[in-house]
Scaffold this motif. Sequence first.
Motif, short mmCIF file in Angstrom:
data_model
loop_
_atom_site.label_atom_id
_atom_site.label_comp_id
_atom_site.label_asym_id
_atom_site.label_seq_id
_atom_site.Cartn_x
_atom_site.Cartn_y
_atom_site.Cartn_z
N UNK A 30 6.10 -14.19 -8.48
CA UNK A 30 4.92 -13.72 -7.74
C UNK A 30 4.86 -12.20 -7.73
N UNK A 31 3.64 -11.70 -7.75
CA UNK A 31 3.40 -10.27 -7.52
C UNK A 31 3.32 -10.07 -6.01
N UNK A 32 4.49 -10.10 -5.38
CA UNK A 32 4.55 -10.03 -3.92
C UNK A 32 4.88 -8.63 -3.42
N UNK A 33 4.80 -7.64 -4.31
CA UNK A 33 5.04 -6.26 -3.90
C UNK A 33 3.88 -5.36 -4.27
N UNK A 34 2.84 -5.93 -4.88
CA UNK A 34 1.65 -5.16 -5.19
C UNK A 34 1.67 -4.41 -6.49
N UNK A 35 2.64 -4.73 -7.37
CA UNK A 35 2.69 -4.01 -8.64
C UNK A 35 1.46 -4.30 -9.51
N UNK A 36 0.84 -5.46 -9.32
CA UNK A 36 -0.39 -5.75 -10.04
C UNK A 36 -1.50 -4.77 -9.63
N UNK A 37 -1.50 -4.40 -8.35
CA UNK A 37 -2.48 -3.41 -7.87
C UNK A 37 -2.14 -2.03 -8.40
N UNK B 275 -4.73 0.02 6.71
CA UNK B 275 -6.00 -0.60 6.34
C UNK B 275 -6.45 -0.16 4.95
N UNK B 276 -7.05 -1.08 4.21
CA UNK B 276 -7.68 -0.72 2.95
C UNK B 276 -8.74 0.33 3.20
N UNK B 277 -8.82 1.30 2.30
CA UNK B 277 -9.71 2.44 2.50
C UNK B 277 -8.99 3.68 2.96
N UNK B 278 -7.68 3.51 3.29
CA UNK B 278 -6.90 4.64 3.76
C UNK B 278 -5.61 4.77 2.95
N UNK B 279 -5.00 5.94 3.05
CA UNK B 279 -3.67 6.15 2.47
C UNK B 279 -2.77 6.78 3.53
N UNK B 280 -1.46 6.61 3.33
CA UNK B 280 -0.47 7.26 4.18
C UNK B 280 0.28 8.31 3.38
N UNK B 281 0.47 9.49 3.96
CA UNK B 281 1.15 10.58 3.28
C UNK B 281 2.30 11.11 4.13
N UNK B 282 3.31 11.64 3.45
CA UNK B 282 4.47 12.21 4.13
C UNK B 282 5.15 13.22 3.20
N UNK B 283 5.39 14.41 3.71
CA UNK B 283 6.18 15.39 2.98
C UNK B 283 7.66 15.08 3.22
N UNK B 284 8.47 15.16 2.16
CA UNK B 284 9.89 14.84 2.28
C UNK B 284 10.16 13.39 1.92
N UNK C 205 1.27 6.01 0.28
CA UNK C 205 1.11 4.62 0.69
C UNK C 205 -0.37 4.25 0.57
N UNK C 206 -0.65 3.19 -0.19
CA UNK C 206 -2.01 2.74 -0.42
C UNK C 206 -2.32 1.59 0.54
N UNK C 207 -3.25 1.80 1.44
CA UNK C 207 -3.59 0.76 2.39
C UNK C 207 -4.19 -0.46 1.71
N UNK C 208 -3.66 -1.66 2.03
CA UNK C 208 -4.16 -2.90 1.42
C UNK C 208 -4.48 -3.96 2.48
N UNK D 235 2.07 -12.71 0.32
CA UNK D 235 1.52 -11.36 0.25
C UNK D 235 0.24 -11.32 -0.57
N UNK D 236 -0.76 -10.60 -0.06
CA UNK D 236 -2.01 -10.41 -0.77
C UNK D 236 -2.62 -9.09 -0.30
N UNK D 237 -3.70 -8.68 -0.96
CA UNK D 237 -4.30 -7.38 -0.66
C UNK D 237 -5.80 -7.49 -0.51
N UNK D 238 -6.36 -6.54 0.20
CA UNK D 238 -7.80 -6.31 0.18
C UNK D 238 -8.09 -5.53 -1.10
N UNK D 239 -8.88 -6.10 -1.99
CA UNK D 239 -9.07 -5.49 -3.31
C UNK D 239 -9.90 -4.23 -3.30
#
Length: 411
Positions: free
Chosen positions: A118-125, A190-199, A368-371, A387-391
């Motif tokens: 299964x693509x249960x970690x989002x590598x297909x995305x 949430x899909x439509x957002x990303x998470x960022x972090x320095x370090x 981090x890509x929100x899904x 596991x699944x994603x909002x496309x």
Amino acid sequence: MKSRASRPEDLVDQPGGGGLPGRLGDELRVELIAFRRDLHMHPELGNQEFRTTAAIKDRLERAGLKPRVLDVGTGLVCDVGEWDGVTPMLALRADIDALPIPDTKVDVPYRSTVPDRAHACGHDVHTTTVLGAGLVLAALDRQGLLPNAVRLVFQPAEEVLPGGAVDAIASGVLEGVGRIIAVHCDPKVDAGKIGLRVGAITSACDRLEISLDGPGGHTARPHLTTDLVTAAARVAVDVPALLSRRVDARSGLVLTWGRLHTGHAPNVVPQHAELSGTVRCLDLEAWRDAPDLVHAAVDEVAGMHRAKSVINYVRGVPPVVNDAESIGLLDAAMTERRGAYAIEDTEQSLGGEDFSWYLEHVPGAMARLGVRPPGDTRGLDLHRGNFDVDEEAITVGVELFTAAALLAGRS
């Protein structure tokens, strides 16, 4: 996680300003969703991604590009635009392998058709977003709108320690690259957002395998044996406790067992025991010291119980440490596309990612890509069969990468 800016009601469906080209058209959006679903239905494990590699190669070639299969036989590297041999390129990286777990989804037409895969970690995305970005950038290049060449890296075997990134680097994917960026699906955003972090945004992850041996015998005469059941139990309990007192707690070094096996009969003291688990660490320096610390702790505890220990400490991956300038690029790209409300600060996780190996050579960052579908309360997580994603995340990833490529070319 906290948004960096509140989302104004009058900007709900409007992107941020800037007027950058490279937005995803409806026809390509539909095609990419279908491409991701096809990958999801046909997952392949690390270094076995032949169908996946062929599908990516075919689509890039139909766009007039010239992908090269990596030396290991799976995965590809492909330049968009003509590299001048001088200007450092921006690289976009995707991992293409799946996991050895069953797909337990029952309500979607694109569930895995391969048993226990299964693509249960989002590598297909991840793969689809880099592919989509490559196709958009190729179209821009034909219009004379791509300022610098961009490299696409489709890497195999991320889930196989020490990671397919090592082989990809050996194949020359970083030659001419000055910076590399990637995304990783995050079901907590949430899909439509990303998470960022320095370090550091991920942790180091190693694998530990231990064999314990000693003379066995009858349970009526345990004093004539090495009680390996007790020895294994003490190693399982005491070694993590010892490590917690020998390493700065702020390093987050954690040993967690996933397997313990010994014995076959209730009245026989066994001669052999095995334990295996993972060592995870938040801090790069502590990670470098971890093998010696673990060896010493295991030998100490095993020796107290007269058990001979053989330790196989398998180096995995260091933490992914995001470069501040690369995070600034991703921040600016997302702000251009969606506005500042679409960016969240994210935490360091205890998960491992072999993207870290690229960052040993060039600066870069992973977002981090929100899904998560907005309002979804199912609590989906990575490495689970459901596991699944909002496309919608595919569109976000493509437009993030294309904006980053255009902004990087201007600097």
